[in-house]
Enzyme design. Structure first.
Site, PDB file in Angstrom:
ATOM      1  N   ARG A   1      11.072  -1.644  10.835  1.00  0.00           N
ATOM      2  CA  ARG A   1       9.972  -1.296  11.732  1.00  0.00           C
ATOM      3  C   ARG A   1       9.920  -2.324  12.844  1.00  0.00           C
ATOM      4  O   ARG A   1       9.963  -3.513  12.570  1.00  0.00           O
ATOM      5  CB  ARG A   1       8.650  -1.320  10.949  1.00  0.00           C
TER       6      ARG A   1
ATOM      7  N   LYS B   1       0.830  -1.213   0.000  1.00  0.00           N
ATOM      8  CA  LYS B   1       0.000   0.000   0.000  1.00  0.00           C
ATOM      9  C   LYS B   1       0.865   1.263   0.000  1.00  0.00           C
ATOM     10  O   LYS B   1       0.646   2.175  -0.788  1.00  0.00           O
ATOM     11  CB  LYS B   1      -0.930   0.033   1.239  1.00  0.00           C
TER      12      LYS B   1
ATOM     13  N   ARG C   1      -9.944   0.537   8.569  1.00  0.00           N
ATOM     14  CA  ARG C   1      -9.553  -0.840   8.869  1.00  0.00           C
ATOM     15  C   ARG C   1     -10.625  -1.572   9.663  1.00  0.00           C
ATOM     16  O   ARG C   1     -10.436  -2.742   9.986  1.00  0.00           O
ATOM     17  CB  ARG C   1      -8.259  -0.838   9.693  1.00  0.00           C
TER      18      ARG C   1
ATOM     19  N   ARG D   1      -0.386  -8.887  13.506  1.00  0.00           N
ATOM     20  CA  ARG D   1      -0.986  -7.905  12.584  1.00  0.00           C
ATOM     21  C   ARG D   1      -1.738  -8.609  11.462  1.00  0.00           C
ATOM     22  O   ARG D   1      -2.796  -8.148  11.039  1.00  0.00           O
ATOM     23  CB  ARG D   1       0.084  -6.970  12.024  1.00  0.00           C
TER      24      ARG D   1
ATOM     25  N   ARG E   1      11.418  -5.672   4.760  1.00  0.00           N
ATOM     26  CA  ARG E   1      11.115  -4.236   4.640  1.00  0.00           C
ATOM     27  C   ARG E   1      12.069  -3.396   5.482  1.00  0.00           C
ATOM     28  O   ARG E   1      12.252  -3.631   6.658  1.00  0.00           O
ATOM     29  CB  ARG E   1       9.681  -3.961   5.085  1.00  0.00           C
TER      30      ARG E   1
HETATM   31  P1  ADP Z   1       2.215  -1.864   3.175  1.00  0.00           P
HETATM   32  O1  ADP Z   1       2.181  -0.367   3.198  1.00  0.00           O
HETATM   33  O2  ADP Z   1       1.004  -2.451   2.514  1.00  0.00           O
HETATM   34  O3  ADP Z   1       2.479  -2.479   4.507  1.00  0.00           O
HETATM   35  P2  ADP Z   1       4.775  -1.549   1.749  1.00  0.00           P
HETATM   36  O4  ADP Z   1       4.498  -0.678   0.601  1.00  0.00           O
HETATM   37  O5  ADP Z   1       5.512  -0.986   2.898  1.00  0.00           O
HETATM   38  O6  ADP Z   1       3.423  -2.296   2.239  1.00  0.00           O
HETATM   39  O7  ADP Z   1       5.577  -2.823   1.186  1.00  0.00           O
HETATM   40  C1  ADP Z   1       6.048  -3.883   2.026  1.00  0.00           C
HETATM   41  C2  ADP Z   1       7.422  -4.327   1.537  1.00  0.00           C
HETATM   42  O8  ADP Z   1       7.293  -4.973   0.275  1.00  0.00           O
HETATM   43  C3  ADP Z   1       8.416  -3.200   1.322  1.00  0.00           C
HETATM   44  O9  ADP Z   1       9.704  -3.669   1.675  1.00  0.00           O
HETATM   45  C4  ADP Z   1       8.340  -2.909  -0.180  1.00  0.00           C
HETATM   46  O10 ADP Z   1       9.572  -2.417  -0.709  1.00  0.00           O
HETATM   47  C5  ADP Z   1       8.016  -4.269  -0.751  1.00  0.00           C
HETATM   48  N1  ADP Z   1       7.120  -4.227  -1.910  1.00  0.00           N
HETATM   49  C6  ADP Z   1       6.037  -3.421  -2.085  1.00  0.00           C
HETATM   50  N2  ADP Z   1       5.408  -3.691  -3.255  1.00  0.00           N
HETATM   51  C7  ADP Z   1       6.111  -4.717  -3.829  1.00  0.00           C
HETATM   52  C8  ADP Z   1       5.955  -5.462  -5.054  1.00  0.00           C
HETATM   53  N3  ADP Z   1       4.936  -5.224  -5.894  1.00  0.00           N
HETATM   54  N4  ADP Z   1       6.862  -6.430  -5.321  1.00  0.00           N
HETATM   55  C9  ADP Z   1       7.879  -6.697  -4.442  1.00  0.00           C
HETATM   56  N5  ADP Z   1       8.078  -6.033  -3.269  1.00  0.00           N
HETATM   57  C10 ADP Z   1       7.201  -5.053  -2.977  1.00  0.00           C
HETATM   58  P1  ADP Z   2       0.854  -2.007   7.555  1.00  0.00           P
HETATM   59  O1  ADP Z   2       2.149  -1.837   6.892  1.00  0.00           O
HETATM   60  O2  ADP Z   2       0.739  -3.211   8.407  1.00  0.00           O
HETATM   61  O3  ADP Z   2      -0.328  -1.895   6.668  1.00  0.00           O
HETATM   62  P2  ADP Z   2       0.514   0.573   8.918  1.00  0.00           P
HETATM   63  O4  ADP Z   2       1.768   1.326   8.799  1.00  0.00           O
HETATM   64  O5  ADP Z   2      -0.636   0.991   8.079  1.00  0.00           O
HETATM   65  O6  ADP Z   2       0.831  -0.956   8.728  1.00  0.00           O
HETATM   66  O7  ADP Z   2       0.017   0.559  10.431  1.00  0.00           O
HETATM   67  C1  ADP Z   2       0.898   0.305  11.517  1.00  0.00           C
HETATM   68  C2  ADP Z   2       0.105   0.226  12.804  1.00  0.00           C
HETATM   69  O8  ADP Z   2      -0.559   1.477  13.052  1.00  0.00           O
HETATM   70  C3  ADP Z   2      -1.011  -0.820  12.839  1.00  0.00           C
HETATM   71  O9  ADP Z   2      -0.555  -2.108  13.205  1.00  0.00           O
HETATM   72  C4  ADP Z   2      -1.963  -0.219  13.887  1.00  0.00           C
HETATM   73  O10 ADP Z   2      -1.485  -0.441  15.204  1.00  0.00           O
HETATM   74  C5  ADP Z   2      -1.850   1.277  13.591  1.00  0.00           C
HETATM   75  N1  ADP Z   2      -2.865   1.704  12.604  1.00  0.00           N
HETATM   76  C6  ADP Z   2      -2.644   2.160  11.352  1.00  0.00           C
HETATM   77  N2  ADP Z   2      -3.791   2.447  10.733  1.00  0.00           N
HETATM   78  C7  ADP Z   2      -4.790   2.156  11.605  1.00  0.00           C
HETATM   79  C8  ADP Z   2      -6.212   2.221  11.552  1.00  0.00           C
HETATM   80  N3  ADP Z   2      -6.872   2.641  10.448  1.00  0.00           N
HETATM   81  N4  ADP Z   2      -6.899   1.838  12.661  1.00  0.00           N
HETATM   82  C9  ADP Z   2      -6.269   1.416  13.763  1.00  0.00           C
HETATM   83  N5  ADP Z   2      -4.951   1.325  13.881  1.00  0.00           N
HETATM   84  C10 ADP Z   2      -4.192   1.690  12.806  1.00  0.00           C
END
Ligand code: ADP
Ligand code: ADP
Ligand code: ZN
Length: 215
Positions: free
Chosen positions: A160, A13, A88, A171, A127
């Site tokens: 992280r 995302k 969420r 999670r 990541r």
């Molecule tokens: P989210 O916000 O959904 O938790 P991230 O964008 O942080 O996900 O991506 C999670 C990890 O996967 C990061 O290390 C990112 O560089 C990697 N990543 C994201 N999209 C892709 C993809 N399409 N193919 C391979 N690795 C990816």
């Molecule tokens: P991910 O990469 O897992 O999608 P985020 O960076 O979006 O993670 O979120 C990290 C943490 O922040 C979550 O595990 C939760 O504790 C909190 N968080 C983020 N967005 C929300 C939400 N919409 N509602 C509740 N908690 C949230």
């Protein structure tokens, strides 16, 4: 365009939100980033959120809804925004609809990036990100040019803390229990778009772009 980006932890995302922001110059509202910023600044919000984040739990709805509501009221969001990681839970989605309706707006699309559990785990484990400019990297799939150093700003990359073992697993569980059912909420309204996220980021973006350009 008023869009929400959904998907399990590690789906990509944040990576897609950044590409979208560059292409469309709309603000991206990422609740996870907002909470991490508050934790690092040790604000009152940060103190509240940290306890939940450390355990891989969701921050309570009233807190999360409050910060999103405040952000959506700002002038830069009036011509469109992308939400990353919000809503969420069903109460968050209902509150979002209400807040937007109060100001004559509505959600136009919920884009769901779906990724197999095996791939999610690989993505979460590798990541790393920049604590300063927030650029996201992956040790294998998207490495920085110089190991451990941000290409954009030169800061040292960090993991992280919630990407570690048990918390990461929690999670994923919380996602399945509390967030996955929300897809039905958008499906019923004809707003849900599913995207296969098990592909390189540029291919995923091509699909998202196709959806956004048809809104
Ligand atoms: P989210 O916000 O959904 O938790 P991230 O964008 O942080 O996900 O991506 C999670 C990890 O996967 C990061 O290390 C990112 O560089 C990697 N990543 C994201 N999209 C892709 C993809 N399409 N193919 C391979 N690795 C990816
Ligand atoms: P991910 O990469 O897992 O999608 P985020 O960076 O979006 O993670 O979120 C990290 C943490 O922040 C979550 O595990 C939760 O504790 C909190 N968080 C983020 N967005 C929300 C939400 N919409 N509602 C509740 N908690 C949230
Ligand atoms: Zn950086």
């Amino acid at each position: 365009m008023n869009v929400v980006l959904m998907g399990p932890p590690g789906a990509g995302k944040g990576t897609q939100a950044e590409i979208i922001r560059q292409h469309y110059s709309i603000p991206v509202i990422a609740t996870g980033d907002m909470f991490r910023e508050a934790v690092s600044q040790k604000t009152e919000l940060g103190t509240k959120a940290k306890h939940y984040m450390d355990q891989g739990q969701l921050v309570p709805d009233e807190v999360t809804i409050g910060i999103v509501k405040e952000r959506l009221a700002q002038p830069d969001c009036q011509d469109g925004f992308m939400l990353d990681g919000f809503p969420r839970t069903t109460p968050q989605a209902e509150a979002l609809d209400q807040v937007l309706a109060d100001t004559g707006r509505k959600i136009e699309a919920a884009i769901n990036i779906s990724v197999t559990e095996e791939v999610l785990i690989e993505r979460i484990e590798g990541r790393v990100s920049c604590p300063d400019c927030k650029t996201i990297y992956h040790l294998n799939f998207n490495p920085a040019s110089a190991e451990g150093i941000c290409d954009e700003c030169g800061a040292s990359l960090t993991y992280r803390s919630d990407d570690r073992g048990d918390v990461a697993k929690k999670r994923l569980e919380v996602y399945l229990e509390q967030t996955l059912p929300l897809l039905e909420y958008y499906k019923e309204q004809g707003l849900l778009f599913n995207i296969d996220g098990n592909r390189p980021a540029d291919e995923v973006f091509r699909d998202i772009k196709g959806i956004l350009e048809n809104l």
